[in-house]
Design a protein around this motif. Structure first.
Motif, PDB file in Angstrom:
ATOM      1  N   LYS A 441       0.945  -1.125  -0.033  1.00  0.00           N
ATOM      2  CA  LYS A 441      -0.093   0.024   0.039  1.00  0.00           C
ATOM      3  C   LYS A 441       0.693   1.298  -0.071  1.00  0.00           C
ATOM      4  CE  LYS A 441      -4.244  -1.721   2.071  1.00  0.00           C
ATOM      5  NZ  LYS A 441      -5.410  -1.530   3.366  1.00  0.00           N
ATOM      6  N   GLU A 445      -2.992   5.369   1.647  1.00  0.00           N
ATOM      7  CA  GLU A 445      -3.747   4.209   1.806  1.00  0.00           C
ATOM      8  C   GLU A 445      -3.665   3.592   3.158  1.00  0.00           C
ATOM      9  OE1 GLU A 445      -3.899   2.832  -3.166  1.00  0.00           O
ATOM     10  OE2 GLU A 445      -2.515   1.947  -1.600  1.00  0.00           O
ATOM     11  N   GLU A 446      -2.403   3.446   3.687  1.00  0.00           N
ATOM     12  CA  GLU A 446      -2.175   2.385   4.783  1.00  0.00           C
ATOM     13  C   GLU A 446      -2.935   3.146   6.169  1.00  0.00           C
ATOM     14  OE1 GLU A 446      -0.648  -0.552   7.160  1.00  0.00           O
ATOM     15  OE2 GLU A 446      -1.154  -0.508   5.092  1.00  0.00           O
ATOM     16  N   GLU A 450      -8.034   4.540   2.968  1.00  0.00           N
ATOM     17  CA  GLU A 450      -8.825   4.902   1.579  1.00  0.00           C
ATOM     18  C   GLU A 450      -9.783   5.979   1.720  1.00  0.00           C
ATOM     19  OE1 GLU A 450      -8.151   2.297  -1.908  1.00  0.00           O
ATOM     20  OE2 GLU A 450      -7.217   0.973  -0.715  1.00  0.00           O
ATOM     21  N   GLN A 478       2.198   9.083  -1.604  1.00  0.00           N
ATOM     22  CA  GLN A 478       2.183   8.156  -2.571  1.00  0.00           C
ATOM     23  C   GLN A 478       3.297   7.111  -2.668  1.00  0.00           C
ATOM     24  OE1 GLN A 478      -1.201   9.511  -2.671  1.00  0.00           O
ATOM     25  NE2 GLN A 478      -0.875   7.945  -4.100  1.00  0.00           N
TER      26      GLN A 478
END
Length: 593
Positions: A441, A445-446, A450, A478
């Motif tokens: 990820k 995201e982690e 999300e 990112q």
């Protein structure tokens, strides 16, 4: 790459009037003559990541004096470890010059060292092999003098060699070599000599590697987070060793007392630039505070955090302790103030409050716990008050992490009780942070799951703004978790942990690999947190700022619960136990074993 300086543009040939190109050998000789007074020289050093996404070091020009003690600070990912790898000769993919003094011995401690020998003793013996060779040569020459057939010329020559080697032995204190080795191994709590290196933990390997490095006859030491996995006593010993070390030291460290006590220079890496400052940490902090004021960032969260720490540094020791005691009386005020009308978006960590705590938070009574044939704790008792922040200290292997597991319900005491209050909501994180993260990820995201917004104590904040509080700006969000440094992984785990809404936070060595800026922000967040915390840490400065109590593992399976911060505890310990040399940790015998 690794080029010599270019030709002097001001030098012109008398015949042609055009610049005359010097031969490479002349350039080298000119460079050597100009830099021979320095232990290490960097000229135009630049470094770009392999994927060309970021230039982490930009045109750095620095010269390191012999005997200088230099602390390196900067945000995680600013290139601190990369700089040391370049200076150690391990990273050769750079532009510019990175050159040590010819003939100088450079020692390097990486974050994850590799031990080359089968046992700990073989590792240590390899470090002092050259010193033992000097002693053996002295003994051989002494034996030669006792030869009845030695000629007068041979005797004169041997006596001269013996005097030279004797001076070297005296200068390096090699007569005390065995005692020095024993003291270093004990002080750094190195595993026993017959221990196999392949089964050592990461922390044990670091202590062996550090011991090797200090015992080697180096002119310059490059240390990447040398205080990680050391307890407070070992760090104090290391400070004294480096203070007396005659060579040059360049150390990356988050330990601000270490920077205060050892460093005479601070090198800050900021957006690719290397900014040197002559002075220790508190003097550098004063200068940085002025610089931020001049840049009109006085209202930024970062500047406020710097100013708050500076106010704490300037206060007297008694006032520092009173601040931690005052926190215990302010639980209700902290709870009321914990939900700001505007969520911060300027880089300051914020810990949302959990449910209101009742009268009981943690009560530990008569706890005994063993591990194998070792009794880790006996009759442990303490009570954590509302708004209390307990710093847990002690040598590696004393039982600190075992206590954390019991508090979190992952282990049970052999006898005694651990009562957790009905209103308590616990969240915690240990040292094995990478195992708890998904390497596939991205950072965003982690941390965010999300989601576009994250709920914090009844308020909602943009998830990318929240991630930025932990030092991850724009494109950094990112990055894949698998590509992060140790400090960056730590920040991701903290960001995941601190948004949970718990009212009791348990942290196991949270300061490892964090940069000073994130540490400062975490301290401010914990001080404003409307809840409790239990923090295992070797960072004395961190504990002095945040701790209302200290739980100390003092050896012989004994623990002391003390009301006050680390400095006050240490004063109390000296009164109770007196000055004590560092000894290997001992365990009380198991009853009925």
């Amino acid at each position: 790459k690794g080029k010599a300086p270019g030709a002097n543009p001001n030098y012109k040939s008398k015949k042609s009037g055009q610049p005359k190109q010097e031969k490479s050998s002349v350039q080298e000789a000119r460079f050597d003559a100009a830099t021979r007074q320095f232990m290490f020289t960097l000229v135009g050093l630049s470094k770009t990541l392999p994927d060309k996404s970021k230039e982490i070091l930009k045109n750095i020009h620095l010269s390191f004096y012999p005997g200088a003690k230099i602390g390196v600070v900067g945000l995680n990912g600013s290139g601190k470890s990369t700089l040391l790898k370049i200076m150690a000769g391990l990273d050769t993919e750079f532009d510019g010059i990175a050159r040590p003094l010819p003939g100088a011995s450079i020692g390097y401690l990486p974050q994850e060292p590799i031990l080359e020998f089968e046992t700990v003793q073989e590792c240590i013996d390899s470090a002092v092999a050259s010193s033992r060779a000097v002693l053996e040569e002295y003994n051989d020459l002494s034996m030669k003098l006792a030869d009845p057939d030695i000629t007068e010329d041979e005797m004169t020559s041997t006596m001269a060699k013996l005097e030279t080697i004797g001076d070297k032995i005296e200068a390096q204190d090699l007569w005390e070599l065995d005692r020095t080795v024993e003291r270093a191994m004990d002080s750094l709590r190195v595993p026993p000599g017959d221990a196999k290196t392949e089964v050592l933990s990461g922390g044990e390997k670091r202590r062996v590697s550090l011991c090797q490095l200090l015992l080697g006859s180096h002119d310059m030491l490059l240390l990447d987070e040398p205080t990680n996995h050391l307890d407070a006593e070992s760090i104090s010993w290391l400070e004294q060793f480096l203070d007396q070390f005659k060579g040059t030291v360049v150390a990356i460290t988050h330990d601000r007392y270490f920077l205060e006590n050892v460093a005479a220079w601070i090198l800050e890496l900021d957006r690719g630039a290397g900014i040197p400052f002559e002075g220790n940490y508190s003097q550098w902090l004063e200068a940085k505070n002025k610089r931020l004021e001049e840049e009109r960032k006085g209202q930024s969260a970062a500047a406020k955090a710097v100013a708050a720490e500076l106010e704490w540094v300037r206060s007297n020791p008694k006032a520092k302790g009173n601040k931690s005691k005052a926190r215990l009386k302010q639980y209700d005020q902290l709870l009321l103030a914990a939900a700001p009308t505007e969520m911060r978006t300027e880089g300051q960590i914020y810990i949302p409050p959990g449910p209101r705590l009742g009268d009981v938070v943690i009560d530990v009574t008569g706890v005994q716990k063993s591990f194998g044939d070792r009794l880790l704790m006996k009759d442990l008792e303490f009570s954590l008050p509302k708004a209390g922040i307990v710093g847990v200290i002690g040598p590696n292997g004393a039982g600190k992490s075992t206590l954390i597991k019991m508090l979190m319900g992952k282990d049970e005491p052999d006898s005694g009780t651990i009562k957790i209050g009905e209103t308590v909501s616990i969240v915690g994180v240990g040292q094995e942070r990478m195992e708890e993260l998904d390497p596939k990820k991205t950072v965003w995201e982690e941390i965010s799951g999300e989601m576009d917004e994250i709920e914090l104590g009844g308020n909602y904040v943009n998830s990318r703004a929240y991630v930025s509080w932990f030092g991850f700006k724009s494109a950094q969000q990112q990055q894949r978790v698998s590509n992060l440094s140790g400090g960056e992984r730590n920040r991701v785990q903290l960001a995941k942990l601190l948004k949970s809404g718990a009212n009791l936070i348990i942290l196991d060595e949270p300061t490892n690999d964090l940069d000073v800026e994130t540490l400062r922000s975490l301290e401010e967040a914990l001080l404003q947190f409307a809840g409790c915390a239990v923090v295992v840490s070797h960072d004395r400065y961190f504990l002095d700022r945040i701790a209302t109590h200290i739980l100390a593992f003092e050896g012989e399976s004994e623990q002391t619960f003390f009301a006050g911060n680390y400095a006050e505890y240490e004063e109390n310990r000296l009164e109770r136990l007196g000055e004590t040399s560092i000894k290997r940790i001992k365990y009380a015998p198991l009853v009925n074993a």
